[in-house]
Design a protein around this motif. Structure first.
Motif, mmCIF file in Angstrom:
data_model
loop_
_atom_site.group_PDB
_atom_site.id
_atom_site.type_symbol
_atom_site.label_atom_id
_atom_site.label_comp_id
_atom_site.label_asym_id
_atom_site.label_seq_id
_atom_site.Cartn_x
_atom_site.Cartn_y
_atom_site.Cartn_z
ATOM 1 N N THR A 130 -25.500 -18.309 21.540
ATOM 2 C CA THR A 130 -25.864 -17.651 20.286
ATOM 3 C C THR A 130 -24.807 -17.902 19.219
ATOM 4 O O THR A 130 -25.130 -18.269 18.084
ATOM 5 N N LEU A 131 -23.553 -17.722 19.575
ATOM 6 C CA LEU A 131 -22.462 -17.964 18.619
ATOM 7 C C LEU A 131 -22.385 -19.432 18.228
ATOM 8 O O LEU A 131 -22.095 -19.756 17.068
ATOM 9 N N GLN A 132 -22.655 -20.337 19.165
ATOM 10 C CA GLN A 132 -22.649 -21.768 18.859
ATOM 11 C C GLN A 132 -23.710 -22.131 17.828
ATOM 12 O O GLN A 132 -23.539 -23.085 17.079
ATOM 13 N N ARG A 133 -24.784 -21.381 17.780
ATOM 14 C CA ARG A 133 -25.838 -21.590 16.767
ATOM 15 C C ARG A 133 -25.409 -21.083 15.403
ATOM 16 O O ARG A 133 -26.127 -21.281 14.422
ATOM 17 N N GLY A 134 -24.290 -20.361 15.342
ATOM 18 C CA GLY A 134 -23.848 -19.759 14.099
ATOM 19 C C GLY A 134 -24.464 -18.388 13.856
ATOM 20 O O GLY A 134 -24.396 -17.855 12.755
ATOM 21 N N PRO A 141 -18.911 -10.607 15.486
ATOM 22 C CA PRO A 141 -19.922 -11.615 15.824
ATOM 23 C C PRO A 141 -20.862 -11.122 16.931
ATOM 24 O O PRO A 141 -22.023 -11.512 16.986
ATOM 25 N N ILE A 142 -20.347 -10.252 17.806
ATOM 26 C CA ILE A 142 -21.148 -9.631 18.850
ATOM 27 C C ILE A 142 -20.869 -8.136 18.778
ATOM 28 O O ILE A 142 -19.712 -7.713 18.791
ATOM 29 N N LEU A 143 -21.930 -7.358 18.710
ATOM 30 C CA LEU A 143 -21.779 -5.912 18.623
ATOM 31 C C LEU A 143 -22.540 -5.261 19.776
ATOM 32 O O LEU A 143 -23.690 -5.606 20.039
ATOM 33 N N LEU A 144 -21.875 -4.341 20.463
ATOM 34 C CA LEU A 144 -22.476 -3.594 21.557
ATOM 35 C C LEU A 144 -22.852 -2.216 21.050
ATOM 36 O O LEU A 144 -22.019 -1.517 20.471
ATOM 37 N N SER A 145 -24.105 -1.816 21.268
ATOM 38 C CA SER A 145 -24.585 -0.583 20.660
ATOM 39 C C SER A 145 -25.655 0.094 21.502
ATOM 40 O O SER A 145 -26.407 -0.565 22.209
ATOM 41 N N GLU A 146 -25.733 1.407 21.383
ATOM 42 C CA GLU A 146 -26.827 2.171 21.973
ATOM 43 C C GLU A 146 -27.938 2.414 20.952
ATOM 44 O O GLU A 146 -29.024 2.835 21.317
ATOM 45 N N SER A 147 -27.661 2.149 19.686
ATOM 46 C CA SER A 147 -28.649 2.446 18.643
ATOM 47 C C SER A 147 -29.414 1.189 18.240
ATOM 48 O O SER A 147 -29.091 0.086 18.643
#
Length: 153
Positions: A29-33, A76-82
């Motif tokens: 995913t990050l490699q795709r920008g 760039p990556i977010l961890l969330s319960e919402s």
């Protein structure tokens, strides 16, 4: 983002665990920008993922943060319960039967489920039927015996 419907990809875990699969999908995913939002149903599960993303490789880590931390928009990556897309992610990762919510803001959504868990399997099947009836843009991926992913539907 275009007016096209987002792709919703189901990943059926049969040979690997979430801890083994998620970092690789996030790397791609990050490699795709793109940015990623990982939505989990329980804080303790996100704690485990948080620790795993820092240590899954000896030579690197995946930069990420928690929705409860400061500067969520920079992650760039977010961890969330919402369901809030606080980092402007293009990719949404749904784990542990979390709510899919509104998907229009994303390019691609990944629904990752453990096929060895009967409850998770039934939940994924019902989710597939519901999304199929809503004419969603669906794909189903499963692992080969060699561990590679192949599109099966």
């Amino acid at each position: 983002m275009s007016d096209a419907k987002p792709e919703i990809w189901f990943y059926h875990l049969e040979r690997s665990t979430l801890d083994q699969v998620l970092p690789g999908l996030l790397e791609k995913t990050l490699q795709r920008g793109w940015r990623a939002l990982v939505r989990g149903a329980a804080a303790h599960r996100l704690d485990d993922i948080d620790a795993r993303l820092w240590t899954y490789r000896d030579e690197s880590f995946l930069p990420h943060g928690r929705a409860s931390d400061a500067h969520t928009g920079r992650q760039p990556i977010l961890l969330s319960e919402s369901g809030d897309n606080l980092n402007g992610a293009q990719a949404l990762f749904i784990i542990d039967e979390s709510d899919l919510g509104t998907v229009e803001a994303y390019e691609r959504c990944f629904i990752i489920f453990d096929g060895r868990n009967e409850q998770a399997l039934q939940h994924a099947r019902e989710r597939w039927r519901t999304l199929k009836a809503a004419d969603a843009n669906l794909a189903y991926w499963r692992q080969t015996d060699e561990g590679r992913w192949e599109k099966a539907a």
